[in-house]
Design an enzyme around this catalytic site. Structure first.
Site, mmCIF file in Angstrom:
data_model
loop_
_atom_site.group_PDB
_atom_site.id
_atom_site.type_symbol
_atom_site.label_atom_id
_atom_site.label_comp_id
_atom_site.label_asym_id
_atom_site.label_seq_id
_atom_site.Cartn_x
_atom_site.Cartn_y
_atom_site.Cartn_z
ATOM 1 N N HIS A 292 -8.567 1.221 -3.661
ATOM 2 C CA HIS A 292 -9.467 1.046 -2.507
ATOM 3 C C HIS A 292 -10.129 2.397 -2.221
ATOM 4 O O HIS A 292 -9.484 3.301 -1.715
ATOM 5 C CB HIS A 292 -8.600 0.554 -1.329
ATOM 6 C CG HIS A 292 -9.314 0.447 -0.028
ATOM 7 N ND1 HIS A 292 -8.631 0.263 1.159
ATOM 8 C CD2 HIS A 292 -10.622 0.491 0.298
ATOM 9 C CE1 HIS A 292 -9.503 0.203 2.150
ATOM 10 N NE2 HIS A 292 -10.713 0.348 1.667
ATOM 11 N N MET B 107 -11.329 -5.378 5.945
ATOM 12 C CA MET B 107 -10.460 -4.456 6.677
ATOM 13 C C MET B 107 -10.116 -5.078 8.031
ATOM 14 O O MET B 107 -11.000 -5.538 8.750
ATOM 15 C CB MET B 107 -11.152 -3.106 6.911
ATOM 16 C CG MET B 107 -11.367 -2.267 5.676
ATOM 17 S SD MET B 107 -9.886 -1.952 4.716
ATOM 18 C CE MET B 107 -8.869 -1.065 5.895
ATOM 19 N N MET C 201 -8.860 8.412 -0.091
ATOM 20 C CA MET C 201 -9.642 8.876 1.072
ATOM 21 C C MET C 201 -10.123 10.304 0.828
ATOM 22 O O MET C 201 -9.403 11.119 0.258
ATOM 23 C CB MET C 201 -8.767 8.865 2.324
ATOM 24 C CG MET C 201 -8.111 7.525 2.598
ATOM 25 S SD MET C 201 -7.237 7.540 4.152
ATOM 26 C CE MET C 201 -6.410 5.936 4.075
ATOM 27 N N ASP D 290 -4.756 3.725 -1.744
ATOM 28 C CA ASP D 290 -5.783 4.108 -0.769
ATOM 29 C C ASP D 290 -6.311 5.507 -1.057
ATOM 30 O O ASP D 290 -5.603 6.496 -0.887
ATOM 31 C CB ASP D 290 -5.207 4.050 0.650
ATOM 32 C CG ASP D 290 -5.010 2.621 1.108
ATOM 33 O OD1 ASP D 290 -5.976 1.850 1.054
ATOM 34 O OD2 ASP D 290 -3.878 2.274 1.512
ATOM 35 N N ASP E 111 -6.627 -6.206 4.689
ATOM 36 C CA ASP E 111 -5.939 -4.907 4.667
ATOM 37 C C ASP E 111 -5.889 -4.281 6.068
ATOM 38 O O ASP E 111 -6.930 -3.984 6.646
ATOM 39 C CB ASP E 111 -6.717 -3.987 3.703
ATOM 40 C CG ASP E 111 -6.107 -2.600 3.548
ATOM 41 O OD1 ASP E 111 -5.016 -2.353 4.079
ATOM 42 O OD2 ASP E 111 -6.748 -1.761 2.860
ATOM 43 N N HIS F 9 -1.411 -1.355 -4.148
ATOM 44 C CA HIS F 9 -2.660 -0.982 -3.458
ATOM 45 C C HIS F 9 -2.682 0.529 -3.251
ATOM 46 O O HIS F 9 -1.759 1.114 -2.709
ATOM 47 C CB HIS F 9 -2.720 -1.721 -2.122
ATOM 48 C CG HIS F 9 -3.992 -1.522 -1.357
ATOM 49 N ND1 HIS F 9 -5.118 -2.278 -1.566
ATOM 50 C CD2 HIS F 9 -4.302 -0.659 -0.374
ATOM 51 C CE1 HIS F 9 -6.079 -1.886 -0.744
ATOM 52 N NE2 HIS F 9 -5.612 -0.888 0.005
ATOM 53 N N SER G 40 0.858 -1.194 0.000
ATOM 54 C CA SER G 40 0.000 0.000 0.000
ATOM 55 C C SER G 40 0.888 1.236 0.000
ATOM 56 O O SER G 40 1.627 1.486 0.954
ATOM 57 C CB SER G 40 -0.880 0.008 1.245
ATOM 58 O OG SER G 40 -1.353 1.326 1.456
ATOM 59 N N MET H 91 -12.131 4.788 -0.239
ATOM 60 C CA MET H 91 -12.705 5.088 1.090
ATOM 61 C C MET H 91 -13.351 6.468 0.974
ATOM 62 O O MET H 91 -12.846 7.462 1.513
ATOM 63 C CB MET H 91 -11.598 5.072 2.143
ATOM 64 C CG MET H 91 -11.145 3.666 2.492
ATOM 65 S SD MET H 91 -9.533 3.639 3.282
ATOM 66 C CE MET H 91 -8.483 3.630 1.840
HETATM 67 C C1 DX5 Z 1 -6.045 1.945 5.818
HETATM 68 C C2 DX5 Z 1 -5.636 1.526 4.438
HETATM 69 C C3 DX5 Z 1 -4.561 0.503 4.383
HETATM 70 C C4 DX5 Z 1 -3.248 0.950 4.978
HETATM 71 C C5 DX5 Z 1 -2.538 -0.238 5.496
HETATM 72 O O1 DX5 Z 1 -7.139 2.788 5.742
HETATM 73 O O2 DX5 Z 1 -6.744 0.993 3.752
HETATM 74 O O3 DX5 Z 1 -4.365 0.045 3.053
HETATM 75 O O4 DX5 Z 1 -2.410 1.593 4.075
HETATM 76 O O5 DX5 Z 1 -1.409 0.177 6.166
HETATM 77 P P1 DX5 Z 1 -0.682 -0.739 7.252
HETATM 78 O O6 DX5 Z 1 -0.237 -1.982 6.550
HETATM 79 O O7 DX5 Z 1 0.421 0.091 7.737
HETATM 80 O O8 DX5 Z 1 -1.726 -1.061 8.323
HETATM 81 ZN ZN ZN Z 2 -6.438 -0.008 1.757
#
Ligand code: DX5
Ligand code: ZN
Length: 217
Positions: free
Chosen positions: A65, A136, A36, A34, A174, A32, A7, A67
């Site tokens: 992903h 998650m 947000m 993320d 994740d 991956h 990620s 969010m």
């Molecule tokens: C959290 C993200 C994850 C995050 C994971 O909201 O969806 O993908 O980057 O990071 P680690 O592996 O550090 O928990």
């Molecule tokens: Zn993620």
């Protein structure tokens, strides 16, 4: 084949190109990403423009992903930017079936994602439409949180449902995955493992991914 998905949330954004190329060279299976929006989660990260940039850096599939609230409004821009996989949170999506269909029409692999506290039954009616389910194992919003062990039971339950019905669905997990717990997640039935800090905060990505693969082989 089990997959490792770094990620980029925990990468050094001042040299994102080097970071992405380094994990690709180190043997990652996917990148991956993320996304947000500061509404669904208390953090803001990246949009389609950055995905478009990432697309030029790597030939690995981009696992996006979302969010965000109103995911339906952003499927097309993220698909056009070069996403290969898109996951939508069940907690925010009211017309999930339709959104999943749109994702597939755009030639992107559709997935559904659940927060740690969201029960599995919320996705039972979508299992025919998805290529993968993302579970998650931390509350979304930030990297570097601790793995919530209760999620292992959820992984096991979903594994049983998938195997019993013969669904061609992969289970992605994740949050909080590291070298010292990836084996448990894999034994519970995980297929794809997202790691942010567990890869990007280590010194030698190649060595880390090699050890991770050893744990899940
Ligand atoms: C959290 C993200 C994850 C995050 C994971 O909201 O969806 O993908 O980057 O990071 P680690 O592996 O550090 O928990
Ligand atoms: Zn993620």
């Amino acid at each position: 084949m089990k997959k490792i998905a770094p990620s980029i949330l925990s990468a050094d954004f001042s040299k994102l190109d080097k970071e992405v190329r380094a994990v690709e060279k180190a043997g990652a299976d996917l990148i991956h990403v993320d996304v947000m929006d500061g509404h669904f989660v208390p953090n803001i990260t990246i949009g389609p423009l950055v995905v478009q940039g990432l697309r030029k850096l790597t030939s690995l599939p981009l696992d996006v992903h979302l969010m965000i609230e109103k995911p339906q409004d952003f499927i097309e821009p993220f698909a056009q930017a070069g996403s290969n996989w898109i996951t939508v949170h069940v907690e925010v999506c009211r017309n999930m079936k339709q959104v999943l269909k749109i994702i597939r029409q755009l030639k992107v692999r559709p997935g559904v994602v659940l927060n740690p506290q969201t029960p599995l039954k919320k996705i039972f009616t979508f299992l025919d439409e998805v290529d993968f389910v993302l579970l998650m194992s931390v509350n979304p919003g930030f990297g570097g949180q601790t793995f919530i062990p209760n999620v292992l039971k959820k992984v096991e339950q979903l594994r049983k449902i998938i195997d019993k019905n013969g669904y061609p669905i992969e289970i992605e997990v994740d949050g909080g995955i590291k070298l010292d717990n990836i084996k448990e997640v894999s034994r519970a039935g995980g297929d794809i493992f997202v790691l942010g800090t567990g890869i990007f905060k280590t010194l030698n990505y190649k060595e880390t991914i090699r050890k991770l693969r050893q744990e899940i082989s």
